[in-house]
Design a protein around this motif. Structure first.
Motif, PDB file in Angstrom:
ATOM      1  N   ARG A   1      -6.432  -3.701 -14.133  1.00 44.91           N
ATOM      2  CA  ARG A   1      -5.833  -2.453 -14.582  1.00 44.91           C
ATOM      3  C   ARG A   1      -5.036  -1.822 -13.449  1.00 44.91           C
ATOM      4  O   ARG A   1      -5.554  -1.666 -12.335  1.00 44.91           O
ATOM      5  N   VAL A   2      -3.805  -1.454 -13.741  1.00 48.28           N
ATOM      6  CA  VAL A   2      -2.943  -0.859 -12.724  1.00 48.28           C
ATOM      7  C   VAL A   2      -3.475   0.494 -12.281  1.00 48.28           C
ATOM      8  O   VAL A   2      -3.214   0.941 -11.163  1.00 48.28           O
ATOM      9  N   THR A   3      -4.245   1.153 -13.147  1.00 47.08           N
ATOM     10  CA  THR A   3      -4.814   2.444 -12.779  1.00 47.08           C
ATOM     11  C   THR A   3      -5.936   2.313 -11.755  1.00 47.08           C
ATOM     12  O   THR A   3      -6.358   3.318 -11.189  1.00 47.08           O
ATOM     13  N   ASP A   4      -6.445   1.090 -11.542  1.00 50.49           N
ATOM     14  CA  ASP A   4      -7.408   0.872 -10.461  1.00 50.49           C
ATOM     15  C   ASP A   4      -6.683   1.016  -9.130  1.00 50.49           C
ATOM     16  O   ASP A   4      -5.607   0.438  -8.931  1.00 50.49           O
ATOM     17  N   GLN A   5      -7.250   1.773  -8.230  1.00 57.15           N
ATOM     18  CA  GLN A   5      -6.572   2.118  -6.984  1.00 57.15           C
ATOM     19  C   GLN A   5      -6.132   0.888  -6.198  1.00 57.15           C
ATOM     20  O   GLN A   5      -5.010   0.828  -5.692  1.00 57.15           O
ATOM     21  N   SER A   6      -6.995  -0.107  -6.097  1.00 57.39           N
ATOM     22  CA  SER A   6      -6.661  -1.284  -5.297  1.00 57.39           C
ATOM     23  C   SER A   6      -5.526  -2.084  -5.920  1.00 57.39           C
ATOM     24  O   SER A   6      -4.624  -2.560  -5.222  1.00 57.39           O
ATOM     25  N   VAL A   7      -5.540  -2.218  -7.252  1.00 60.95           N
ATOM     26  CA  VAL A   7      -4.482  -2.960  -7.940  1.00 60.95           C
ATOM     27  C   VAL A   7      -3.158  -2.219  -7.807  1.00 60.95           C
ATOM     28  O   VAL A   7      -2.114  -2.831  -7.547  1.00 60.95           O
ATOM     29  N   ARG A   8      -3.214  -0.913  -7.967  1.00 60.95           N
ATOM     30  CA  ARG A   8      -1.983  -0.124  -7.860  1.00 60.95           C
ATOM     31  C   ARG A   8      -1.407  -0.202  -6.457  1.00 60.95           C
ATOM     32  O   ARG A   8      -0.184  -0.301  -6.277  1.00 60.95           O
ATOM     33  N   ALA A   9      -2.272  -0.172  -5.454  1.00 55.34           N
ATOM     34  CA  ALA A   9      -1.807  -0.265  -4.067  1.00 55.34           C
ATOM     35  C   ALA A   9      -1.120  -1.612  -3.815  1.00 55.34           C
ATOM     36  O   ALA A   9      -0.077  -1.680  -3.154  1.00 55.34           O
ATOM     37  N   GLU A  10      -1.698  -2.682  -4.358  1.00 56.80           N
ATOM     38  CA  GLU A  10      -1.090  -4.002  -4.206  1.00 56.80           C
ATOM     39  C   GLU A  10       0.268  -4.069  -4.898  1.00 56.80           C
ATOM     40  O   GLU A  10       1.227  -4.635  -4.359  1.00 56.80           O
ATOM     41  N   LEU A  11       0.340  -3.483  -6.084  1.00 58.53           N
ATOM     42  CA  LEU A  11       1.596  -3.502  -6.827  1.00 58.53           C
ATOM     43  C   LEU A  11       2.671  -2.701  -6.098  1.00 58.53           C
ATOM     44  O   LEU A  11       3.823  -3.141  -5.997  1.00 58.53           O
TER      45      LEU A  11
END
Length: 254
Positions: free
Chosen positions: A100-110
């Motif tokens: 999920r892009v709303t997960d902080q770690s995933v969003r940071a990577e994106l």
């Protein structure tokens, strides 16, 4: 184009060669396809996913839909960097699966990924079609969001739109946002004309159960001013306390 080291949304898995019988071409043993149609070079689409089967299936589907495409399906951006004579990419499709892009770690990577690839459009492919996920991806710099519930045809057209400078969002997201807007407008309509702008803001805070001190802070008011507004609201609703105010407001919204 020169890229620095960056997150790859993967566990470093790599994929083998895949070919097809069309004019279009999937990744060869070096990981990069060749131009299939004479004069039909549309630029290279790079699919990034640690799951070999997922990325290769999507690659094959895109080429079958548009044989002039060149598609490279790799496990990570670093893997693409290491390919000898890699062509200039025209788009990156980042497959997130259930992430999920709303997960902080995933969003940071994106965010980091988008900044690293510069002007090349990045399109997120993920399982969720929730408006919040789509908005988070777009806010992170993605030029499109493709839910895995759509067909390959839609995915191909969405990719083409992003490569042409547009931004793709699924129809389901637009419809969901429309419903939210309509619901918000409908809920606010009964209060129109009854309260002043400031009173309406206090009403909304009361509906959420906020204390006077919090309301004062959020609306940049003195607590005594908030109490005055609440008294006026109670008077207009003919209520004797905050609980009755909340009850009558809820009844008005139904």
């Amino acid at each position: 184009m020169v890229y620095s080291q960056n997150p790859d949304f993967s566990n470093g898995a790599t994929g083998g060669a895949i070919h097809n019988g069309h004019n279009g071409h999937l990744a060869d043993s070096s990981g990069v396809g060749k131009i299939g149609l004479e004069g039909g070079n549309e630029g290279l689409v790079v699919i990034i996913d640690k799951r070999a089967l997922e990325r290769e299936c999507l690659a094959r589907g895109l080429v079958e839909h548009n044989p002039s495409l060149r598609v490279s399906a790799v496990g990570s951006l670093d893997e693409f960097h290491n390919i000898a004579d890699a062509a200039e990419p025209s788009a990156f499709l980042v497959l997130l699966g259930a992430k999920r892009v709303t997960d902080q770690s995933v969003r940071a990577e994106l965010l980091h990924f988008v900044s690293e690839v510069g002007a090349v459009p990045v399109i997120v492919v993920a399982d969720s079609d929730e408006p919040g996920e789509i908005l988070a991806a777009l806010e992170s710099g993605a030029r499109g969001y493709i839910p895995t519930s759509v067909t390959v045809k839609v995915a191909a057209e969405a990719t083409g739109l992003a490569r042409a400078g547009g931004i793709f969002v699924p129809a389901s997201c637009v419809l969901a946002l429309r419903e939210i807007i309509h619901a918000t407008a409908s809920s606010a309509r009964p209060l129109t004309g009854m309260f002043t702008t400031r009173e309406a803001a206090v009403v909304e805070a009361l509906r959420k159960g906020k204390a006077n001190k919090i309301i004062a802070y959020e609306l940049n008011l003195c607590e005594s001013t908030v109490k005055v507004h609440i008294r006026n609201i109670m008077k207009k609703l003919k209520a004797t306390n905050r609980t009755e105010v909340a009850y009558k407001l809820r009844e008005m919204m139904l």
